[in-house]
Design an enzyme around this catalytic site. Structure first.
Site, PDB file in Angstrom:
ATOM      1  N   LYS A   1       0.843  -1.196   0.000  1.00 58.78           N
ATOM      2  CA  LYS A   1       0.000   0.000   0.000  1.00 58.78           C
ATOM      3  C   LYS A   1       0.882   1.252   0.000  1.00 58.78           C
ATOM      4  O   LYS A   1       0.687   2.167  -0.795  1.00 58.78           O
ATOM      5  CB  LYS A   1      -0.883  -0.026   1.254  1.00 58.78           C
ATOM      6  CG  LYS A   1      -2.060   0.874   1.201  1.00 58.78           C
ATOM      7  CD  LYS A   1      -3.269   0.113   0.736  1.00 58.78           C
ATOM      8  CE  LYS A   1      -4.505   0.962   0.697  1.00 58.78           C
ATOM      9  NZ  LYS A   1      -5.632   0.242   0.131  1.00 58.78           N
TER      10      LYS A   1
ATOM     11  N   LYS B   1      -1.780 -12.186 -13.447  1.00 59.34           N
ATOM     12  CA  LYS B   1      -2.508 -12.927 -12.415  1.00 59.34           C
ATOM     13  C   LYS B   1      -3.994 -12.539 -12.453  1.00 59.34           C
ATOM     14  O   LYS B   1      -4.319 -11.354 -12.530  1.00 59.34           O
ATOM     15  CB  LYS B   1      -1.913 -12.583 -11.041  1.00 59.34           C
ATOM     16  CG  LYS B   1      -2.655 -13.244  -9.902  1.00 59.34           C
ATOM     17  CD  LYS B   1      -2.126 -12.832  -8.540  1.00 59.34           C
ATOM     18  CE  LYS B   1      -3.083 -13.365  -7.478  1.00 59.34           C
ATOM     19  NZ  LYS B   1      -2.701 -13.148  -6.117  1.00 59.34           N
TER      20      LYS B   1
ATOM     21  N   LYS C   1      -9.565  -9.527  -9.310  1.00 58.15           N
ATOM     22  CA  LYS C   1     -10.665  -8.598  -9.522  1.00 58.15           C
ATOM     23  C   LYS C   1     -10.147  -7.186  -9.770  1.00 58.15           C
ATOM     24  O   LYS C   1     -10.686  -6.445 -10.581  1.00 58.15           O
ATOM     25  CB  LYS C   1     -11.612  -8.624  -8.333  1.00 58.15           C
ATOM     26  CG  LYS C   1     -13.025  -8.729  -8.827  1.00 58.15           C
ATOM     27  CD  LYS C   1     -14.013  -8.989  -7.761  1.00 58.15           C
ATOM     28  CE  LYS C   1     -13.689  -8.124  -6.623  1.00 58.15           C
ATOM     29  NZ  LYS C   1     -14.231  -7.932  -5.496  1.00 58.15           N
TER      30      LYS C   1
HETATM   31  P1  AMP Z   1      -8.088 -12.689  -2.964  1.00 59.11           P
HETATM   32  O1  AMP Z   1      -9.484 -12.556  -3.445  1.00 59.11           O
HETATM   33  O2  AMP Z   1      -7.052 -12.151  -3.890  1.00 59.11           O
HETATM   34  O3  AMP Z   1      -7.926 -12.261  -1.537  1.00 59.11           O
HETATM   35  O4  AMP Z   1      -7.782 -14.255  -2.948  1.00 59.11           O
HETATM   36  C1  AMP Z   1      -8.514 -15.176  -2.186  1.00 59.11           C
HETATM   37  C2  AMP Z   1      -7.848 -16.526  -2.339  1.00 59.11           C
HETATM   38  O5  AMP Z   1      -7.830 -16.928  -3.709  1.00 59.11           O
HETATM   39  C3  AMP Z   1      -6.389 -16.556  -1.863  1.00 59.11           C
HETATM   40  O6  AMP Z   1      -6.161 -17.780  -1.213  1.00 59.11           O
HETATM   41  C4  AMP Z   1      -5.585 -16.474  -3.131  1.00 59.11           C
HETATM   42  O7  AMP Z   1      -4.353 -17.124  -3.028  1.00 59.11           O
HETATM   43  C5  AMP Z   1      -6.504 -17.167  -4.139  1.00 59.11           C
HETATM   44  N1  AMP Z   1      -6.320 -16.551  -5.461  1.00 59.11           N
HETATM   45  C6  AMP Z   1      -6.764 -15.338  -5.852  1.00 59.11           C
HETATM   46  N2  AMP Z   1      -6.405 -15.072  -7.127  1.00 59.11           N
HETATM   47  C7  AMP Z   1      -5.717 -16.158  -7.566  1.00 59.11           C
HETATM   48  C8  AMP Z   1      -5.089 -16.512  -8.795  1.00 59.11           C
HETATM   49  N3  AMP Z   1      -5.106 -15.705  -9.858  1.00 59.11           N
HETATM   50  N4  AMP Z   1      -4.458 -17.711  -8.875  1.00 59.11           N
HETATM   51  C9  AMP Z   1      -4.437 -18.556  -7.816  1.00 59.11           C
HETATM   52  N5  AMP Z   1      -5.013 -18.287  -6.627  1.00 59.11           N
HETATM   53  C10 AMP Z   1      -5.653 -17.101  -6.490  1.00 59.11           C
END
Ligand code: AMP
Length: 313
Positions: A113, A192, A195
């Protein structure tokens, strides 16, 4: 033999995408039966980044619908909501008084951040201690994480050590369970899937929404096959299954994308049907039962903690 206790959770911060499924939900589904599993809705963590009450409420309901739709059995995992168990924030406060500011300044979320020139609120700064409380309150032994998330567990271990040194042996040291072979799921632009990058394929989207996302996958004609399409395709079919298809349809990107849409649909359509059939009444029932189980453990642990620190008269 007693099963080890496992805890994990997701923030209710919006619609899930296939990166969340393959990166978090599926690995959980593959392992949770071997443990005494706790699955948390990490709603107070979401407040560090979002202030939209109606939206948060909807997302809390939807994250529980997601857990159930992908196949988590609420009889086999305790599904509960962090904010309903006030011991999480209470214990986090105690941990805040044990760790130093320079230590918290090393946390990835805070550093990222600040590196972006953005203002970090105090909640974001201290969130590793809320996360430590989430884990340690339940004497969790195993926390499933991706390779890049080891730091979360290191912070929880440090909080346990600091507390145990100050007040006597109280908390178990949790261990990370590094989920193998997940890798990072790429989005439609090859970065990657996230959202915040607007490059997702929604997990519970309609067929049209999935098709629209797949059709927007960025392709380039330099290699033998469209890598961005192929990499996502390998999540749904084995490489052996894909070799023939990519040979046969060489250069025909539209056909390959259509095949990918079919393969995604085949896997997500049954989950989407379940997701749509789960209403708020069912969500509340699942959370009520899960919260009761979590509350019993959290209350007992905090009674001990209050005595140890000296606030219980
Ligand atoms: P987030 O919404 O980014 O907080 O991710 C929630 C969970 O989903 C975490 O355990 C991340 O490691 C997994 N995750 C989110 N985006 C990805 C991605 N592109 N590839 C693999 N795992 C993901």
């Amino acid at each position: 033999m007693m099963k080890k206790r496992l805890l994990t959770g997701l923030q209710p911060s919006g619609d899930l995408h296939i990166g969340n499924y393959f990166g978090a939900l599926k690995p959980f589904l593959d392992t949770y039966g071997e443990y005494e599993s706790f699955l948390m809705v990490a709603d107070y963590h979401t407040l560090t980044s979002k202030k939209d009450s109606e939206n948060l409420k909807e997302n809390i309901v939807n994250i529980v619908r997601s857990y159930l739709a992908v196949g988590v059995d609420p009889q086999k995992a305790v599904i509960f909501k962090q904010s309903d168990i006030s011991e999480h924030t209470e214990l986090a406060w105690i941990f805040d008084t044990l760790v130093t500011v320079p230590f918290l300044m090393q946390a990835h979320a805070y550093k990222d951040k600040v590196a972006k020139g953005l203002e970090a609120n105090a909640g974001l700064f201290t969130y590793p201690m809320l996360q430590a409380a989430d884990i340690l309150l339940y004497d969790t032994e195993v926390v499933p994480v991706g390779e890049d998330q080891r730091q979360h567990i290191e912070y929880a271990r440090e909080a346990a050590t600091k507390f145990n040194n100050a007040f006597g042996e109280t908390f178990k040291q949790p261990k990370e369970l590094i989920l193998k072979g997940l890798g990072v799921v790429p989005g439609v632009d090859g970065q990657k899937m996230s959202k915040s990058y607007g490059n997702t394929i929604p997990l519970f989207g309609s067929r049209d929404e999935i098709a629209k996302a797949v059709m927007s996958i960025v392709t380039d004609s330099s290699g033998d096959r469209p890598e961005n399409v192929y990499r996502i395709h390998t999540l749904f079919k084995t490489e052996a299954e894909l070799t023939g298809l990519y040979e046969e349809k060489k250069g025909k990107y539209k056909d390959l994308k259509e095949a990918l849409i079919e393969d995604i649909e085949a896997q997500v359509a049954p989950m989407r049907e379940r997701y749509e059939s789960i209403d708020e009444v069912e969500v509340k029932k699942v959370l009520k039962e899960g919260n009761e189980k979590a509350q019993a453990i959290a209350s007992a642990k905090m009674t001990t903690v209050r005595k140890k620190v000296g606030v219980a008269l």
